[in-house]
Design an enzyme around this catalytic site. Structure first.
Site, mmCIF file in Angstrom:
data_model
loop_
_atom_site.group_PDB
_atom_site.id
_atom_site.type_symbol
_atom_site.label_atom_id
_atom_site.label_comp_id
_atom_site.label_asym_id
_atom_site.label_seq_id
_atom_site.Cartn_x
_atom_site.Cartn_y
_atom_site.Cartn_z
ATOM 1 N N ILE A 18 0.837 -1.202 0.000
ATOM 2 C CA ILE A 18 0.000 0.000 0.000
ATOM 3 C C ILE A 18 0.874 1.254 0.000
ATOM 4 C CG2 ILE A 18 -1.605 1.340 1.437
ATOM 5 C CD1 ILE A 18 -2.837 -1.445 2.270
ATOM 6 N N ASP A 37 11.617 3.024 4.992
ATOM 7 C CA ASP A 37 11.336 1.595 5.209
ATOM 8 C C ASP A 37 12.567 0.949 5.834
ATOM 9 O OD1 ASP A 37 10.202 -1.154 4.842
ATOM 10 O OD2 ASP A 37 8.782 -0.101 3.552
ATOM 11 N N ASP A 60 13.939 1.950 11.303
ATOM 12 C CA ASP A 60 12.943 1.133 12.013
ATOM 13 C C ASP A 60 12.030 2.130 12.726
ATOM 14 O OD1 ASP A 60 11.522 -0.255 13.933
ATOM 15 O OD2 ASP A 60 13.207 -1.534 14.509
ATOM 16 N N VAL A 61 10.738 2.138 12.382
ATOM 17 C CA VAL A 61 9.853 3.166 12.955
ATOM 18 C C VAL A 61 9.663 3.011 14.465
ATOM 19 C CG1 VAL A 61 8.579 3.665 10.816
ATOM 20 C CG2 VAL A 61 7.701 1.915 12.400
ATOM 21 N N SER A 139 -7.291 0.024 9.746
ATOM 22 C CA SER A 139 -7.739 -1.253 9.172
ATOM 23 C C SER A 139 -9.200 -1.447 9.530
ATOM 24 C CB SER A 139 -6.916 -2.382 9.805
ATOM 25 O OG SER A 139 -7.444 -3.654 9.485
ATOM 26 N N TYR A 152 -2.796 -6.841 16.717
ATOM 27 C CA TYR A 152 -2.976 -6.037 15.500
ATOM 28 C C TYR A 152 -4.213 -5.157 15.627
ATOM 29 C CZ TYR A 152 -3.502 -4.921 10.532
ATOM 30 O OH TYR A 152 -3.623 -4.264 9.325
HETATM 31 P P1 NAP Z 1 3.412 -4.705 3.335
HETATM 32 O O1 NAP Z 1 3.483 -4.885 1.857
HETATM 33 O O2 NAP Z 1 4.020 -5.748 4.210
HETATM 34 O O3 NAP Z 1 4.011 -3.257 3.716
HETATM 35 C C1 NAP Z 1 4.412 -2.918 5.017
HETATM 36 C C2 NAP Z 1 5.781 -2.255 4.935
HETATM 37 O O4 NAP Z 1 6.145 -1.811 6.258
HETATM 38 C C3 NAP Z 1 6.878 -3.239 4.476
HETATM 39 O O5 NAP Z 1 7.719 -2.648 3.505
HETATM 40 C C4 NAP Z 1 7.643 -3.514 5.771
HETATM 41 O O6 NAP Z 1 9.009 -3.835 5.585
HETATM 42 C C5 NAP Z 1 7.507 -2.150 6.458
HETATM 43 N N1 NAP Z 1 7.854 -2.252 7.878
HETATM 44 C C6 NAP Z 1 7.586 -3.274 8.733
HETATM 45 N N2 NAP Z 1 8.130 -3.023 9.932
HETATM 46 C C7 NAP Z 1 8.753 -1.824 9.827
HETATM 47 C C8 NAP Z 1 9.518 -1.050 10.737
HETATM 48 N N3 NAP Z 1 9.751 -1.469 11.999
HETATM 49 N N4 NAP Z 1 10.038 0.124 10.313
HETATM 50 C C9 NAP Z 1 9.832 0.549 9.040
HETATM 51 N N5 NAP Z 1 9.119 -0.142 8.126
HETATM 52 C C10 NAP Z 1 8.586 -1.326 8.519
HETATM 53 O O7 NAP Z 1 1.881 -4.646 3.791
HETATM 54 P P2 NAP Z 1 0.704 -3.617 3.404
HETATM 55 O O8 NAP Z 1 -0.523 -4.420 3.327
HETATM 56 O O9 NAP Z 1 1.079 -2.740 2.272
HETATM 57 O O10 NAP Z 1 0.611 -2.772 4.741
HETATM 58 C C11 NAP Z 1 0.604 -1.342 4.760
HETATM 59 C C12 NAP Z 1 -0.340 -0.871 5.871
HETATM 60 O O11 NAP Z 1 -1.683 -1.199 5.496
HETATM 61 C C13 NAP Z 1 -0.086 -1.537 7.222
HETATM 62 O O12 NAP Z 1 -0.162 -0.575 8.252
HETATM 63 C C14 NAP Z 1 -1.233 -2.521 7.349
HETATM 64 O O13 NAP Z 1 -1.550 -2.776 8.706
HETATM 65 C C15 NAP Z 1 -2.321 -1.784 6.617
HETATM 66 N N6 NAP Z 1 -3.415 -2.641 6.167
HETATM 67 C C16 NAP Z 1 -3.152 -3.688 5.317
HETATM 68 C C17 NAP Z 1 -4.203 -4.512 4.914
HETATM 69 C C18 NAP Z 1 -3.964 -5.706 4.020
HETATM 70 O O14 NAP Z 1 -4.831 -6.601 3.993
HETATM 71 N N7 NAP Z 1 -2.881 -5.769 3.254
HETATM 72 C C19 NAP Z 1 -5.524 -4.244 5.342
HETATM 73 C C20 NAP Z 1 -5.741 -3.167 6.206
HETATM 74 C C21 NAP Z 1 -4.674 -2.361 6.597
HETATM 75 P P3 NAP Z 1 9.466 -5.406 5.495
HETATM 76 O O15 NAP Z 1 8.608 -6.041 4.442
HETATM 77 O O16 NAP Z 1 10.923 -5.312 5.142
HETATM 78 O O17 NAP Z 1 9.214 -5.993 6.850
#
Ligand code: NAP
Length: 263
Positions: A18, A37, A60-61, A139, A152
């Site tokens: 996202i 990231d 790291d956030v 979410s 979560y």
């Molecule tokens: P994603 O592709 O896994 O993206 C999350 C990103 O955050 C990844 O690049 C990850 O890095 C990075 N990250 C993790 N821990 C971190 C840290 N400590 N410091 C800095 N960066 C960090 O998943 P996404 O679905 O796009 O998620 C984006 C947001 O949307 C999240 O907040 C998630 O909760 C929310 N969301 C997602 C969904 C869904 O179904 N996909 C639904 C509702 C809400 P690494 O991959 O290297 O760990």
């Protein structure tokens, strides 16, 4: 007129899913973009995808020192900051008895403390811009509880509270809103959840995805683009009077429906 023209935006979690789609749309709409990231290689690939001039900052956030340095670096290299989009997030899928303290702390550290730290580090630059925008990604699990997603869901409910409180505190210089998406199966986190659902139900991925789509009034799964479209709206001038809002991007998942009424 491009809706993000002249904006200077930092996207956390911008190397994947996202966050990457938000960064693409911001750049396409005229913003200068910085991606924050964890992984340098993923950041470099994402910057190449988003376009020339895209800034990357590794952090790291959950680490106050790393966040401060990364936000300062982004502000320097962009020449200011008026837009912060908080997408970095993690998930652990486990029943109550199996959730470890490390799972709990990791989830809250990244999803909730990480958001707080990024907002705090960016506050002065956002206020100085006088047209600041913060958009967080909560979410559907931040609106209603979900079994096996305890930490979560707690972190995402917390993010709604953080967003509303900041909206009240940072007005009128900065608007603060949150987007609450239903599952987006194409992202890193979406794939992790899909694997868990296939294992848990014994169904293949297509079956799981069509089952989810059938339970959503708009009859399909969510996409990263659906979420990014909502973020771009909050960033746009059209949303300059909207703050403290949680916007469901869920195809109507919260609605009651009549059995057999779908086309
Ligand atoms: P994603 O592709 O896994 O993206 C999350 C990103 O955050 C990844 O690049 C990850 O890095 C990075 N990250 C993790 N821990 C971190 C840290 N400590 N410091 C800095 N960066 C960090 O998943 P996404 O679905 O796009 O998620 C984006 C947001 O949307 C999240 O907040 C998630 O909760 C929310 N969301 C997602 C969904 C869904 O179904 N996909 C639904 C509702 C809400 P690494 O991959 O290297 O760990």
């Amino acid at each position: 007129m491009n809706i993000a023209a002249g904006r200077k935006a930092l996207v956390t979690g911008g190397a994947s899913g996202i966050g990457l789609e938000v960064a693409r749309q911001l750049a396409a709409e005229g913003a200068a973009v910085a991606l924050l990231d964890l992984d340098e290689e993923k950041l470099a690939a994402a910057a190449a995808d988003v376009g020339a001039g895209t800034v990357t900052v590794r952090a790291d956030v959950g680490s106050p020192g790393q966040v401060r340095a990364a936000v300062e670096g982004a502000v320097d290299r962009l020449g200011g900051l008026d837009t912060l989009v908080i997408c970095a997030g993690v998930i652990h899928v486990k029943p109550l008895a199996e959730v470890t303290e490390a799972d709990w702390d990791h989830t809250l550290d990244v999803n909730l403390k990480g958001a707080f730290l990024c907002c705090q580090a960016a506050e002065s630059a956002l206020r100085a811009s006088r047209r600041g925008r913060i958009v967080t990604i909560s979410s559907d699990a931040g609106r209603r509880g979900v079994p096996h997603l305890l930490a979560y869901s707690a972190s995402k409910f917390g993010l709604v509270g953080l967003t509303e409180s900041l909206a009240a505190e940072l007005a009128p210089s900065v608007t603060v809103n949150t987007v609450c998406p239903v599952g987006v199966p194409t992202t890193g986190m979406g794939q992790q959840l899909l694997s868990w659902k296939t294992e848990h139900t014994g169904q293949d991925a297509d079956r799981v995805l069509s089952g989810i789509a059938n339970a959503i009034p708009m009859a399909r799964n969510g996409t990263a683009s659906d979420v990014a479209n909502a973020v771009l709206y909050f960033v746009s001038e059209a949303a300059s009077f909207i703050t403290g809002v949680s916007l469901d991007v869920d195809g109507g998942s919260r609605l009651n429906t009549l059995p057999g009424a779908a086309e």
